[in-house]
Structure formats: structure tokens, C-alpha cells
Design an enzyme around this catalytic site. Structure first.
Site, mmCIF file in Angstrom:
data_model
loop_
_atom_site.group_PDB
_atom_site.id
_atom_site.type_symbol
_atom_site.label_atom_id
_atom_site.label_comp_id
_atom_site.label_asym_id
_atom_site.label_seq_id
_atom_site.Cartn_x
_atom_site.Cartn_y
_atom_site.Cartn_z
ATOM 1 N N MET A 145 11.499 24.493 2.782
ATOM 2 C CA MET A 145 10.762 23.620 1.863
ATOM 3 C C MET A 145 11.700 22.789 0.988
ATOM 4 S SD MET A 145 8.016 24.553 -1.150
ATOM 5 C CE MET A 145 6.842 25.374 -0.091
ATOM 6 N N TYR A 185 14.822 30.496 8.531
ATOM 7 C CA TYR A 185 13.584 31.231 8.796
ATOM 8 C C TYR A 185 13.426 31.544 10.273
ATOM 9 C CZ TYR A 185 11.685 30.577 4.100
ATOM 10 O OH TYR A 185 11.464 30.630 2.760
ATOM 11 N N LYS A 242 0.843 -1.205 0.000
ATOM 12 C CA LYS A 242 0.000 0.000 0.000
ATOM 13 C C LYS A 242 0.876 1.253 0.000
ATOM 14 C CE LYS A 242 -0.267 -0.252 5.040
ATOM 15 N NZ LYS A 242 -1.072 -0.666 6.203
ATOM 16 N N ARG A 273 -11.002 0.120 14.546
ATOM 17 C CA ARG A 273 -10.652 0.849 13.334
ATOM 18 C C ARG A 273 -11.451 0.318 12.150
ATOM 19 N NH1 ARG A 273 -4.569 1.084 10.713
ATOM 20 N NH2 ARG A 273 -5.116 -1.042 10.079
HETATM 21 C C1 LIG Z 1 -0.265 -1.593 6.946
HETATM 22 C C2 LIG Z 1 -0.872 -2.871 7.402
HETATM 23 C C3 LIG Z 1 -0.079 -4.024 7.515
HETATM 24 C C4 LIG Z 1 1.423 -4.006 7.440
HETATM 25 O O1 LIG Z 1 1.898 -3.552 8.686
HETATM 26 P P1 LIG Z 1 3.466 -3.483 9.038
HETATM 27 O O2 LIG Z 1 3.473 -3.035 10.448
HETATM 28 O O3 LIG Z 1 4.056 -2.494 8.103
HETATM 29 O O4 LIG Z 1 4.025 -4.835 8.847
HETATM 30 C C5 LIG Z 1 -0.723 -5.222 7.783
HETATM 31 N N1 LIG Z 1 -2.065 -5.274 7.945
HETATM 32 C C6 LIG Z 1 -2.849 -4.173 7.884
HETATM 33 C C7 LIG Z 1 -4.308 -4.299 8.104
HETATM 34 C C8 LIG Z 1 -2.277 -2.931 7.630
HETATM 35 O O5 LIG Z 1 -3.050 -1.838 7.592
#
Ligand SMILES: *Cc1c(COP(=O)(O)O)cnc(C)c1O
Length: 373
Positions: A316, A268, A47, A146
Site C-alpha cells: 500500500m 507479501y 476533468k 456511451r
Molecule cells: C476525456 C474526453 C476528452 C479528452 O480526451 P483525450 O483523449 O484525453 O484528449 C474529450 N472529449 C470527451 C467527450 C472526453 O470524455
């Protein structure tokens, strides 16, 4: 001095920084995790553009290492990856599907994670309309509040299994909230809940462990584990030496050097004022490139083992280092310093910024020249 150079060399020379992604180390991490889980399959969580490292490079490299299961967050991410992987690759969408997206997912052979009774109903209805079975993962909320079916919804589903008509449940799944802390009691509590739900689906194996979960032991593995950060070289478990091979190296170019007297203001807001005479180097990465602004006056770059503190606020497109420790003339226009590498890990940078390695990776900017090894 200005002779012909190749476009590849120009891309390297002109780049503000060089982000090296070691696909060999990625594959080695995949194999190390596979060795740890024995007979279970290891999926790749790709992802967010494979945690910022480029899903179209990372996913095929994992496929070549033997990976056939890939998790993304959104349908759009799965659709981009589908043609880059062999037809035997399975792509799962963690966040589930928005209403109306079901036919496109089914058409592309993408497997949704069903997170609610509504999503189950919509997927089942499509299966009925198309007179076929459609695969899915079923997610339960075992303690994160969640995503996934709440305990009372799981009970409702168990009481009325016809709700799953036409749905082939490949795995029951849940997500661990504290897997990187092996001593956290929440892990065992979630496991008990997961196993209780899983017993109601005989013959369906569980998919439970993220990176940290892999290291919690075989009770947590089920038949499919889903690590992300560990593949990318991040530490899966807090408080112990990181067993994973580093995948990412980030070097950034010096764009100006200067010597300043005591009392000079840097950056800055004039927030940093030099105490004595200092030598400074400004480098070509800033918060638009994913260097957290929280590193202002706290972070560092490295040249070899020499720590070069960031002084003043991160801008930036640039930030300024105090390089007084180095012999004069060491750094010049075009020199490279290390931001992530052997002297400063992802975790080092993240903790200096008050964040986590995941956030550092997923925010790496698009302006670096990327080298895949
Ligand atoms: C992002 C995610 C993972 C991977 O988690 P890591 O801690 O990066 O290994 C696995 N399962 C779900 C549901 C996630 O959202």
C-alpha cells in the site's frame, strides 16, 4: 545536523516523493496543438482534477496561455473552477446535468452538454421559465454507445426543432472511440455520421476531436477541439514517437536498503524469492499512491539510466526494488529514484501495468509533495 530549515525545504525533505508538474511544458503543448488546428479554438479538458495534476493550477495556466474553453465531467468540477478563471472563460459539463441541477448551472454561467431529449427538454423549459436563452452543446452518439442522442433521437429532434426553443446551441459534438489509432476505420465512419447530423444544424459548427482527433487532420477539427491527454504530455497517437513535451516527473524516496542472501522472500505472500545474493531498496510509494499493483514483479524504477526492477508485490505505502546493479552505497535513506521521467515515460509505466497513461495520471496519489514549475 538539525539546524533550522524552511518549511518549504522540510516539505520537500520529509515527503515520500516529489511530483513535479511543468506548467511551462503544459503551455507549450497548448500552443503546439493550437498551431496544429489553425483557426479552430483549442479547449482544455480538465476533468478529474486535470487528469490528477490539479485543475486549480492547470486551468489558470491554460487560461494564461490563451485557452478560454474548458471541459469537465461534472457540474461540481465546473463550480470549483468557475471563480479561478476569468469571466470570459467558458466551462462545459461533458456528462450533462442531473435533474434539478439546471438552475445552479445556469446561475453560474456553466454550459451543459445535452446528451438526451430529456436533458434538452429540461434545459429548454428552464430557458422558458427564465425568459432567456441558455447556451448548450448538443452531443450525438456516432458510434460509442456511451453518451449523446442516439440516431433515432437525432431524427426526432430534427423533425421537431421547437424542442430546442430557448436553447442556443454553441456546437454540435460527438466523441471518437478510436482516435489514437489513425488507421482504424471507425474514425472515418464516425466522421461521416457526425457530418450528416451536423448538416441538419446549419450555422452550428462541430466540436469533435480529442487529442488523437487533432492528429487525424482538419476534417476532424470543426471550430473547437478538446484535447486532454496531449496537454499533459501523454501520447495522442499510438505507435509513433510522442510529439508532446513531458509535463510530469515523479521521484520517490528510498526508505530502507538491505542485502539479502539467495532464497530470501520479498514482500507479501513471499511471492518473490531471490535467486542469488541481492541488494534491495524499499521506496515510499505503493498502490495507495497510484503505483498499480499490477506492476508487482514487472515494473521498475530508474536511477539515471539504470533500471531497478520491482521485486515482490507492490504494498500500500511502499514497494521494493532490486538495486544490485548499482555500486553498493549508491542509494541511501532519502535518496530519490525516478518512477516517471526521462527514463520511464507515462506510457512505459502504463504498458508494464497493462493500462493506459490516463489511468496512471488520474490515480497519482495525494501524498507526494507537488512542485509546480
Ligand atoms: C476525456 C474526453 C476528452 C479528452 O480526451 P483525450 O483523449 O484525453 O484528449 C474529450 N472529449 C470527451 C467527450 C472526453 O470524455
Amino acid at each position: 545536523m538539525f539546524g533550522e530549515i524552511s518549511s518549504e525545504q522540510l516539505a520537500v525533505d520529509a515527503a515520500p516523493g516529489i511530483l513535479t508538474i511543468d506548467l511551462g511544458a503544459l503551455a507549450a503543448n497548448y500552443r503546439a496543438l493550437q498551431a496544429r488546428v489553425g483557426a479552430a479554438r483549442v479547449a482544455g479538458v480538465v476533468k478529474a482534477d486535470a487528469y490528477g495534476l490539479g485543475a486549480l493550477r492547470v486551468a489558470p495556466a491554460l487560461y494564461a496561455a490563451g485557452c478560454r474553453d474548458f471541459f469537465v465531467a461534472h457540474l461540481s468540477e465546473a463550480r470549483v473552477l468557475r471563480p479561478a478563471l476569468g469571466p470570459d472563460a467558458r466551462l462545459y459539463v461533458l456528462n450533462g446535468l442531473q435533474p434539478g441541477a439546471e438552475p445552479a448551472a445556469a446561475e453560474a454561467g456553466i454550459v451543459p452538454v445535452l446528451n438526451s431529449l430529456e436533458q434538452i427538454e429540461r434545459w429548454s423549459r428552464l430557458a422558458g421559465a427564465q425568459r432567456r436563452t441558455l447556451p448548450a452543446l448538443l452531443q450525438f452518439d456516432t458510434g460509442m454507445s456511451r453518451l449523446g442522442l442516439a440516431p433515432d433521437e437525432v431524427e426526432a429532434l430534427i423533425a421537431a426543432p421547437a424542442r430546442l426553443e430557448g436553447v442556443r446551441v454553441l456546437h454540435v459534438m460527438s466523441h471518437l472511440a478510436s482516435a489514437d489509432e489513425p488507421d482504424n476505420a471507425q474514425n472515418a465512419a464516425q466522421l461521416v455520421e457526425m457530418q450528416r447530423f451536423a448538416r441538419a444544424f446549419p450555422g452550428v459548427e462541430m466540436c469533435f476531436a480529442n487529442s488523437g482527433g487533432v492528429f487525424l487532420g482538419p476534417d476532424y477539427h470543426g471550430t473547437l477541439v478538446r484535447p486532454g491527454i496531449a496537454l499533459y504530455g501523454g501520447a495522442p497517437v499510438a505507435g509513433i514517437a510522442n510529439p508532446m513535451a513531458p509535463v510530469v516527473r515523479l521521484e520517490v524516496r528510498v526508505i530502507q536498503t538491505r542485502a539479502v542472501p539467495a532464497g530470501a522472500r520479498v514482500g507479501y505472500g513471499g511471492a518473490h524469492v531471490t535467486v542469488g545474493e541481492r541488494r534491495l531498496a524499499t521506496i515510499a510509494a505503493g498502490y495507495a499512491d497510484g503505483v498499480p499493483r499490477h506492476l508487482s514483479d514487472r515494473g521498475a524504477a530508474y536511477l539515471g539510466a539504470t533500471r531497478l526492477p520491482m521485486v515482490g508485490r507492490v504494498s500500500m505505502d511502499s514497494l521494493t526494488l532490486d538495486v544490485t546493479e548499482l555500486p553498493p552505497g549508491t542509494l541511501r535513506l532519502g535518496s530519490l529514484v525516478e518512477l516517471i521521467g526521462p527514463h520511464q515515460t507515462l506510457e512505459d509505466m502504463a504498458s508494464a501495468a497493462g493500462t493506459i497513461a490516463y489511468e496512471i495520471l488520474t490515480r497519482l496519489g495525494t501524498r507526494y509533495h507537488r512542485v509546480y514549475r
